[in-house]
Design a protein around this motif. Structure first.
Motif, PDB file in Angstrom:
ATOM      1  N   UNK A  74      -0.695  17.030 -26.165  1.00 58.63           N
ATOM      2  CA  UNK A  74      -1.287  18.207 -25.520  1.00 58.63           C
ATOM      3  C   UNK A  74      -0.537  18.565 -24.233  1.00 58.63           C
ATOM      4  N   UNK A  75      -0.173  17.533 -23.478  1.00 56.65           N
ATOM      5  CA  UNK A  75       0.558  17.774 -22.227  1.00 56.65           C
ATOM      6  C   UNK A  75       1.929  18.376 -22.499  1.00 56.65           C
ATOM      7  N   UNK A  76       2.624  17.878 -23.509  1.00 53.43           N
ATOM      8  CA  UNK A  76       3.959  18.390 -23.828  1.00 53.43           C
ATOM      9  C   UNK A  76       3.887  19.814 -24.355  1.00 53.43           C
ATOM     10  N   UNK A  77       2.894  20.082 -25.233  1.00 54.30           N
ATOM     11  CA  UNK A  77       2.821  21.412 -25.828  1.00 54.30           C
ATOM     12  C   UNK A  77       2.376  22.477 -24.821  1.00 54.30           C
ATOM     13  N   UNK A  78       1.840  22.057 -23.705  1.00 54.58           N
ATOM     14  CA  UNK A  78       1.510  23.011 -22.648  1.00 54.58           C
ATOM     15  C   UNK A  78       2.780  23.611 -22.039  1.00 54.58           C
ATOM     16  N   UNK A  79       3.931  22.928 -22.209  1.00 56.03           N
ATOM     17  CA  UNK A  79       5.203  23.414 -21.677  1.00 56.03           C
ATOM     18  C   UNK A  79       6.044  24.120 -22.742  1.00 56.03           C
TER      19      UNK A  79
END
Length: 866
Positions: free
Chosen positions: A281-286
């Motif tokens: 989730x954190x990576x796909x936010x970027x």
């Protein structure tokens, strides 16, 4: 209350110093009667608040000197100068230069001090005034907050370590550097030889390679196909795909966005499904595409390759704390940040660790909070990557890198196609051969930071900027000569004559002058560009190999010179124009301003000085480089002294211009051959020609090149508009010349009768920016020239309509000029009215301000008769 009535940055060499300075005018009001020893307790309160002021030497020249001045009694302006300097020092910018000057106005002081970052210097000036007033009034002043504000400005506006190292390396080689924006876009060198950088990306960096490097998966595929080891992994777009990839890899993984930098959105050492979901989730936010790849055990290494050659390596460790079983993570961070090597941003070798969302996320993945107490010896990582700017550490390992790994790094750089690349790899032991080391390349960086190599936490410093500058200038930097011309009168003509001569000699010249910007003889901008703005445009032009700058007083006073050094500086003359403005009260003040041009001449350059002008000779000692004197008088004693000392002079001998040196006269041409002298009758243009010949000789042009240039430059509307342009209208003549001050009017006195025996009828104006007395004196000077005068308000400069011509009229009448021969007319009809007065044999003289509209009207009339 103290008032700052003027505050600005002088960005280039100026009347005070060759360095950039903040200039402010202070009105100290009641403190004029209250020096420091007359304010009870002031000295003690100031030193208690800023004890580091004890180290200031001031004019005494040793630590404690400023304190002595405080105790003896010194004034507010001087104290504020020292406070402003010290505020910058406390914010991490070591500086030392400053001066305070009194003025003829009671309570007004000029304060000047150095700065490294313009926004910081300006803010420090304001803070210094506030601090002084607080101490004087026995009020509190939050010094820590003031310093913090300056540090924030410093980090926002100062060049980063990578860019600064390249700039320093370039400057050490004599390569001029220009900051093109408020980021890291820098021009190295001038003209056709310039190169540009954006941090470590260069003007030679392949755009395709940068785009390739930004796609982490694509890079891994290129490298793997070339036999370079990379971690196993997949690109996924959904959580389910991420879980599937995690199970296939079967070990700890790294989760990161496929496109990105600085570790944003990255999570390392993910070991379970719950951690994986959060990391995805954190990576796909970027970025929508997410990489899930194996977590490689071992040290985190950065291999730096420049111009295809391995140059440095460092092992990095992300910001972390080590538990002792007693105190919280929060307290451990505070202890780490107390290390004197750590500071805010880039001010020290190490950066303080900030608690941010990344920190909280990484702790949460481990089931920790800032309040938890790690066990004895437990290492807790606080950042996902080992960036020094996020509090990480670096150790230089350049000498330990195995030759096979060096070769691998060079191959990787060539495969991706980058001229400067940081290769990130994980390895167990980088001193072993490639396969035994366990090394795997995880990323390549198209804009690698140099800080870890320049200032590693441990190990020797590596000057990695040197090979980058070597790459940009493999044969060394070839200088683009800069010629700067200043003086009260003649600047434009001399600058254009030099420019024409250089172009005639095959050079491609950029010219900035009062009529515009010309590139290779073509005017690309019109207007007054005789200040630093014009210089900035020309030095950024990538097509030229020579630069000629007309330098006006106003630019130096208001912003400083537009270049740091020149190859030839020409000082034509120093009159009385502009006295009484910009705190220039005397001719000596004006000479100090204009001498800036010869003070910044390179040691290998040439200063050209008018030996006929006493004010110019008075500042000759300030000239750098080789000095060439010019004079219309071959018997001038200054010439003989200079030649006897081994110098060169340009003078006139028996109506011929000669270069005199070593006891020999080298003829250049006769006066009559120089077109701008109108057959040798215009003395001031003879002087301008001598100055131009001196400048061209100083540049090393051959005698033939100098002759060709000087003999083909005419006082025509095309080559030198508005300067001694003479039109023959058959029954009468029209002279257009930018005669705008007393000295230029006096110079016309002997010339006009030689041009025409008939009436002299003029269209004149005063310049509203001058003082009343100067405008009146200008009118007095005009009285000796003309039979009739028409006045128009061409240059009001913030004065009321017709106020300026009324002052000129007043001067004319005071000098005995007949009132009925003076007329004030509207600007719109001024030229037509002047022509309506023309009679056979007359000489009409027009002194324009803005040239184009007036010249257009004249040329329209002239074309009707030719």
């Amino acid at each position: 209350m103290i008032q700052i009535s003027a505050l600005k940055a002088l960005r280039g060499p100026n009347r005070h110093t060759r360095h950039p300075v903040i200039f402010m005018v202070l009105e100290i009001h009641e403190f004029e009667m209250l020096p420091s020893d007359q304010i009870p307790g002031f000295v003690e309160r100031l030193l208690n608040l800023m004890p580091s002021l004890n180290e200031h030497g001031c004019s005494i020249g040793e630590p404690g000197g400023f304190v002595q001045r405080l105790k003896q009694g010194t004034w507010a302006g001087h104290i504020i100068e020292h406070i402003a300097i010290e505020l910058q020092c406390l914010a991490g910018m070591e500086l030392g230069y400053g001066k305070t000057l009194d003025t003829d106005v009671l309570g007004s002081y000029l304060v000047v001090f150095r700065y490294l970052v313009e926004s910081v210097g300006l803010k420090a000036a304001q803070q210094a005034v506030a601090l002084f007033e607080a101490v004087a009034a026995e009020k509190n002043f939050d010094l820590a907050q003031a310093i913090s504000e300056l540090k924030v400005l410093r980090e926002d506006n100062m060049l980063g370590p990578t860019t600064w190292s390249i700039v320093e390396e370039a400057q050490s080689r004599g390569i001029p550097c220009i900051r093109l924006n408020q980021s890291s876009h820098i021009q190295l060198g001038y003209g056709v030889y310039q190169k540009r950088i954006q941090a470590s990306i260069t003007s030679q960096t392949s755009a395709i390679a940068v785009e390739t490097a930004d796609g982490k998966t694509e890079v891994k595929r290129y490298l793997e196909n070339a036999g370079i080891p990379v971690p196993k992994g997949q690109v996924v777009t959904t959580e389910a795909e991420a879980l599937d990839a995690f199970e296939q890899i079967g070990t700890a993984v790294v989760v990161k966005p496929d496109v990105g930098n600085h570790g944003n959105g990255s999570t390392i050492n993910v070991t379970n499904l719950e951690q994986l979901k959060k990391a995805f989730q954190e990576a796909q936010a970027y970025y929508s595409d997410v990489i899930v790849e194996e977590y490689v055990q071992g040290g985190d290494y950065r291999l730096l390759v420049i111009d295809g050659k391995f140059v440095a390596a460092a092992t990095r460790e992300p910001a972390h704390v080590v538990g002792n079983g007693k105190v919280s993570i929060q307290a451990l961070i505070q202890t780490v940040n107390a290390d004197p090597r750590r500071g805010f941003g880039h001010e020290k070798v190490l950066t303080q660790i900030e608690i941010d969302p990344m920190t909280e996320r990484l702790l949460a993945l481990k089931g920790l909070t800032l309040a938890d107490c790690p066990a004895e010896g437990e290492k807790v990582y606080l950042k996902a990557t080992a960036n020094l700017s996020q509090g990480g550490t670096a150790t230089d390992v350049t000498d330990a890198v195995n030759p096979e790994i060096r070769l691998m790094a060079e191959r990787a750089a060539q495969i991706i196609g980058l001229d400067c690349v940081g290769i990130d790899a994980l390895a167990l032991d980088i001193s072993l051969p490639l396969r035994q080391s366990g090394l795997k390349v995880v990323e390549v960086n198209a804009a690698p930071g140099f800080r870890m190599h320049l200032e590693p936490t441990y190990g020797p410093s590596r000057n990695v900027a040197q090979p980058l500058v070597d790459m940009l200038f493999p044969l060394g930097y070839k200088q683009v000569p800069v010629i700067a011309i200043t003086g009260t009168n003649g600047k434009t003509t001399t600058a254009k004559l030099i420019t024409h001569s250089l172009k005639y000699a095959g050079k491609k010249v950029g010219l900035a002058c009062t009529t515009g910007i010309a590139i290779d003889g073509n005017f690309v901008l019109s207007g007054d560009y005789s200040g630093p703005e014009g210089a900035g445009i020309v030095v950024r032009e990538p097509s030229i190999d020579h630069i000629v700058l007309e330098v006006a007083r106003g630019g130096i006073v208001r912003r400083g010179l537009g270049v740091d050094e020149v190859d030839v500086g020409v000082l034509l003359n120093i009159g009385s124009d502009h006295l009484g403005t910009d705190w220039i009260e005397t001719q000596a003040d004006l000479a100090l301003v204009k001498s800036t041009v010869i003070e910044v001449v390179k040691k290998t350059g040439t200063s050209v000085i008018n030996a006929d002008d006493p004010a110019t000779l008075a500042v000759m000692d300030r000239a750098r480089g080789t000095r060439i004197l010019f004079s219309l008088d071959p018997q001038n004693s200054q010439l003989e002294t200079h030649v006897q000392a081994g110098g060169t002079v340009i003078t006139v001998e028996q109506r011929s211009v000669v270069i005199r040196r070593h006891g020999r006269d080298i003829p250049v041409c006769t006066l009559e051959e120089i077109p701008i002298t109108l057959g040798g009758i215009i003395d001031f243009n003879i002087a301008n020609a001598l100055a131009a010949i001196a400048a061209l000789h100083g540049l090393g042009l051959s005698l033939e090149q100098i002759r060709n240039g000087v003999l083909t430059f005419y006082p025509s509307p095309n080559q030198n508009p508005g300067r001694m342009n003479l039109f023959d209208f058959q029954n009468y003549k029209v002279l257009v010349d930018y005669c705008h001050n007393i000295e230029s009017a006096e110079a016309l006195a002997s010339l006009l009768p030689r041009l025409s025996q008939g009436r002299k009828v003029a269209l004149c104006h005063g310049t509203g920016s001058r003082t009343n007395q100067q405008i009146i004196a200008y009118g007095q000077a005009l009285a000796a020239l003309y039979d009739e005068i028409v006045l128009a308000d061409f240059a009001p400069r913030d004065r009321a309509p017709d106020e300026t011509p009324q002052l000129v009229r007043q001067g004319l009448i005071q000098a005995g000029f007949p009132e009925h021969k003076i007329e004030i007319v509207p600007v719109s009809s001024a030229v037509d009215y002047l022509f309506s007065k023309a009679e056979k044999g007359d000489l009409l003289v027009i002194n324009p301000d803005k040239l184009e509209p007036i010249m257009g009207q004249i040329m329209a009339r002239y074309r009707q008769i030719v």
